[in-house]
Write an enzyme that holds these catalytic residues in place. Structure first.
Site, PDB file in Angstrom:
ATOM      1  N   SER A   1      -7.719 -14.804  26.053  1.00 47.04           N
ATOM      2  CA  SER A   1      -8.190 -15.995  25.343  1.00 47.04           C
ATOM      3  C   SER A   1      -8.335 -15.772  23.844  1.00 47.04           C
ATOM      4  O   SER A   1      -8.249 -16.707  23.060  1.00 47.04           O
ATOM      5  CB  SER A   1      -9.517 -16.455  25.925  1.00 47.04           C
ATOM      6  OG  SER A   1     -10.459 -15.398  25.873  1.00 47.04           O
TER       7      SER A   1
ATOM      8  N   LYS B   1      -9.250 -21.478  21.162  1.00 42.05           N
ATOM      9  CA  LYS B   1     -10.092 -22.599  20.729  1.00 42.05           C
ATOM     10  C   LYS B   1      -9.346 -23.594  19.843  1.00 42.05           C
ATOM     11  O   LYS B   1      -9.622 -24.790  19.859  1.00 42.05           O
ATOM     12  CB  LYS B   1     -11.332 -22.067  20.009  1.00 42.05           C
ATOM     13  CG  LYS B   1     -12.289 -21.276  20.896  1.00 42.05           C
ATOM     14  CD  LYS B   1     -12.947 -22.168  21.939  1.00 42.05           C
ATOM     15  CE  LYS B   1     -14.023 -21.402  22.722  1.00 42.05           C
ATOM     16  NZ  LYS B   1     -14.550 -22.207  23.842  1.00 42.05           N
TER      17      LYS B   1
ATOM     18  N   GLU C   1     -20.822 -26.584  18.140  1.00 40.21           N
ATOM     19  CA  GLU C   1     -21.593 -25.410  18.510  1.00 40.21           C
ATOM     20  C   GLU C   1     -20.647 -24.221  18.540  1.00 40.21           C
ATOM     21  O   GLU C   1     -19.433 -24.388  18.672  1.00 40.21           O
ATOM     22  CB  GLU C   1     -22.204 -25.599  19.907  1.00 40.21           C
ATOM     23  CG  GLU C   1     -21.291 -25.221  21.090  1.00 40.21           C
ATOM     24  CD  GLU C   1     -20.090 -26.139  21.301  1.00 40.21           C
ATOM     25  OE1 GLU C   1     -20.086 -27.231  20.702  1.00 40.21           O
ATOM     26  OE2 GLU C   1     -19.156 -25.754  22.033  1.00 40.21           O
TER      27      GLU C   1
END
Lengths: 394, 265
Positions: free
Chosen positions: A374, A85, A107
């Site tokens: 990830s 991210k 969010e």
């Protein structure tokens, strides 16, 4: 036809209040994309702050155990804040700063994107507010505290199903309420144009590095690139630099939850249908009247009823394949990777590991595949323990 | 039904007539009540009713209408159920009606099928907050084929977009009074006079102001600037409080708002 289309998908289905802001965002992005100074600043942040390039690790034990393709893990879990991210957040926050914004909102599902946004807001000295479904603030209490520690204000969202889609709803509402000084750091390759493009570009660093790294290590391209898909940002970032390499299979793993024959899943491609939601035309889990379905996954990060429009397009044209992976399979893979390679990956990423375990044997030992990890799994340890019926006391 | 003067134009057709436009969510608390409430509004002098087709994720709504949507959906309301409500209203009324909903329920029903039903039931227009100027083509075409007008919105942030939006507007223009989502506001700070002035440069189409209006004073002020006032959350709030017994209070409220708006020269 409007801008930002991927085949029939994408577009800008958003309230008039936000349209000028989206147009400005696109203009600024196009300008800074070509600005060497901006790119250099971003590169420095990615390298010196986030710890890029991330490793492409040859998982030798796993390879031996599965008896097929050589398995490489793209270690986005080793980035600062523990997931992919940060790649997107650094890019968007830098862009927001250039646009004169002083406040970031976002969010978050599992909390990874919220933590990344709160982190970069702290670094840049920007105000930060995070919207997170009430159910997720309960499942990921540690990440809530982490965001607060970083100076962000966390709003538990109590509307709707109290998960990621409701967090997106609430962040959009907040953005339309205060757009002048605020940038919405959308966390995935979804939403109205230009977000799917911007997030994809900022996440493509994953695939660009992986492509170079695998060519260096193996002297050839991988037979497959495998990544988990909720909205789909780590997958799109992994896939995109391989799009033109027609022999590289691109495989996205979506959350099949308790099974596709139950209502408890978030398998948008397998079970969803065409619709318009959260600013984009794409596939969504929805009922016969177009009401968005409550979705479920053990993984808060994949617990989303839609998929980014470019993924929907890659599915339509057959360039990428999307496969369902259940909670059970993901939890198995989570434990497997921990025991086999000593890597505790995010439960989201474990969906990709699970599928790789299924197909590795179909390839020869001279072939290789890349699994994108990830994120790291610290955040999931307590939930996995609960899933396994282990009683933990912190 | 009367011989229609091109759909929505009859809402604003009397010279110096300011319109009072009311919103409610279909199926909140149930279908029969919605029929009763609409007929009550008609008796109280409402000029146009916006019937909200509930959506699971109404991103442009504040809490009051969000909750109404969820109540309605939990009660089993569907798009077909909303058409059924309109059919019952039409048994005794030719009140001008428009739908207000998000694009997905319409898209999923099928544009042609949806607007065909609208024509059959005399629903003259539709307001879709997640359908901006750039995307309206795909809806406008099938809607127009059935004589249904897609109402365009202008927001406080529209600025240089006003000319293009107003230039192509059909029916009437919905002027969003404030930033953010629907819901009652104490004060409306946007410079609406200058927004309406820019609209007037591009079109003669009537414009009505909505978002945040709840008191007769506010409604009168909005009617002074424009051709009408739109009220949603304040009515839905009455329904949330009184449920199926809300009709008398809705009637009183609409009458007071209509009087305030009608008093404006």
């Amino acid at each position: 036809m409007s801008r930002g289309r991927y085949g029939i998908h994408g577009g800008q289905y958003i309230s008039e209040t936000l349209m000028n802001e989206l147009i400005r965002l696109e203009e600024c992005y196009e300008y800074y994309k070509k600005d060497p100074e901006f790119q250099e600043e971003l590169r420095k942040l990615l390298n010196d702050y986030a710890g890029r390039p991330s490793l492409l690790y040859y998982a030798e034990k796993m390879t031996r155990d599965l008896g097929g393709a050589k398995i490489y893990l793209k270690r986005e879990d080793l980035n600062h804040t523990g997931s992919h991210k940060i790649n997107n957040v650094l890019g968007q926050a830098l862009l927001a700063k250039k646009m004169g914004k002083t406040r970031l909102i976002a969010e978050t599902g599992a909390g990874q994107h919220g933590v990344a946004t709160a982190t970069v807001a702290a670094l840049f000295g920007m105000e930060c507010e995070i919207f997170m479904g009430k159910e997720d603030t309960d499942r990921q209490a540690l990440n809530v505290y982490r965001m607060e520690l970083l100076g962000a204000k966390v709003h538990p969202v109590t509307s709707g199903t109290q998960t990621l889609k409701d967090a997106v709803n609430e962040t959009m509402r907040e953005w339309s309420n205060r757009v002048n000084d605020t940038h919405y750091v959308l966390g995935s390759v979804m939403g109205p144009h230009p977000f799917p493009m911007i997030v994809r570009d900022f996440q493509s660093v994953i695939g660009r590095e992986a492509r170079e790294q695998i060519l260096k290590a193996e002297g050839r391209l991988p037979a497959a690139v495998i990544a988990c898909v909720g909205g789909g940002s780590n997958a799109m970032g992994s896939f995109h630099p391989f799009l033109e390499d027609k022999d590289v299979a691109l495989i996205g793993c979506e959350a099949a939850g308790k099974g596709l024959d139950t209502p408890y899943h978030a398998a948008t491609i397998a079970k969803g249908s065409l619709g318009v939601f959260h600013g984009m035309k794409s596939y969504f889990c929805q009922n016969e009247y177009g009401q968005i379905a409550p979705v479920y996954s053990i993984s808060a990060g994949l617990d989303y009823p839609g998929i980014g429009p470019e993924h929907a397009y890659l599915h339509d044209i057959g360039r990428a394949r999307y496969v369902p992976v259940t909670d059970d399979e993901a939890v198995d893979a989570f434990e497997y990777l921990a025991r086999t390679e000593g890597i505790i990956c995010a439960i989201e990423s474990a969906h990709a590991v699970a599928h790789a375990r299924k197909i590795a044997g179909q390839y020869g030992p001279d072939e290789c595949m890349i699994i994108t990890l990830s994120g790291r799994g610290d955040k999931d340890v307590a939930a996995i323990a609960r899933y396994k019926g282990v009683d933990l006391h912190e | 039904m009367n011989e229609k003067k091109s759909g929505l134009s009859r809402v604003f057709d009397t010279p110096n007539h300011k319109a009072f436009i009311a919103f409610l969510t279909a199926g909140d608390p149930d279908a029969d009540s919605t029929v009763k409430f609409i007929l009550e509004m008609e008796k109280a002098g409402v000029d146009l009713v916006e019937i909200g087709i509930p959506f699971s994720d109404p991103t442009a709504e504040g809490v009051v209408i969000q909750e109404a949507d969820l109540r309605s959906l939990r009660g089993g309301m569907t798009t077909d159920g909303v058409f059924e409500i309109v059919r019952k209203v039409r048994e005794s009324s030719d009140l001008p009606l428009v739908f207000m909903t998000y694009l997905n329920p319409v898209f999923h029903y099928g544009y042609d099928r949806f607007f065909g039903k609208c024509r059959e039931l005399g629903v003259d227009g539709i307001i879709i907050p997640d359908l901006p100027f750039e995307e309206k083509g795909e809806v406008e075409e099938p809607a127009a084929a059935h004589g249904v007008e897609v109402i365009s919105m202008v927001a406080p942030t529209s600025e240089d977009r006003i000319q293009a939006i107003a230039g192509q507007a059909k029916g009437f223009l919905y002027v969003v009074s404030s930033m953010g989502v629907t819901g009652v506001r104490k004060e409306i700070k946007t410079d609406l006079t200058s927004i309406v002035a820019s609209i007037r440069k591009a079109t003669d189409i009537p414009c009505a102001i909505g978002f945040g209006i709840s008191t007769p004073q506010q409604a009168a002020k909005m009617a002074e600037i424009s051709d009408g006032a739109i009220v949603g959350s304040a009515i839905v709030r009455i329904i949330a409080g009184k449920g199926a017994d809300a009709a008398p209070e809705i009637g009183e409220y609409v009458a007071s708002m209509k009087a305030a708006v009608a008093g404006v020269p």
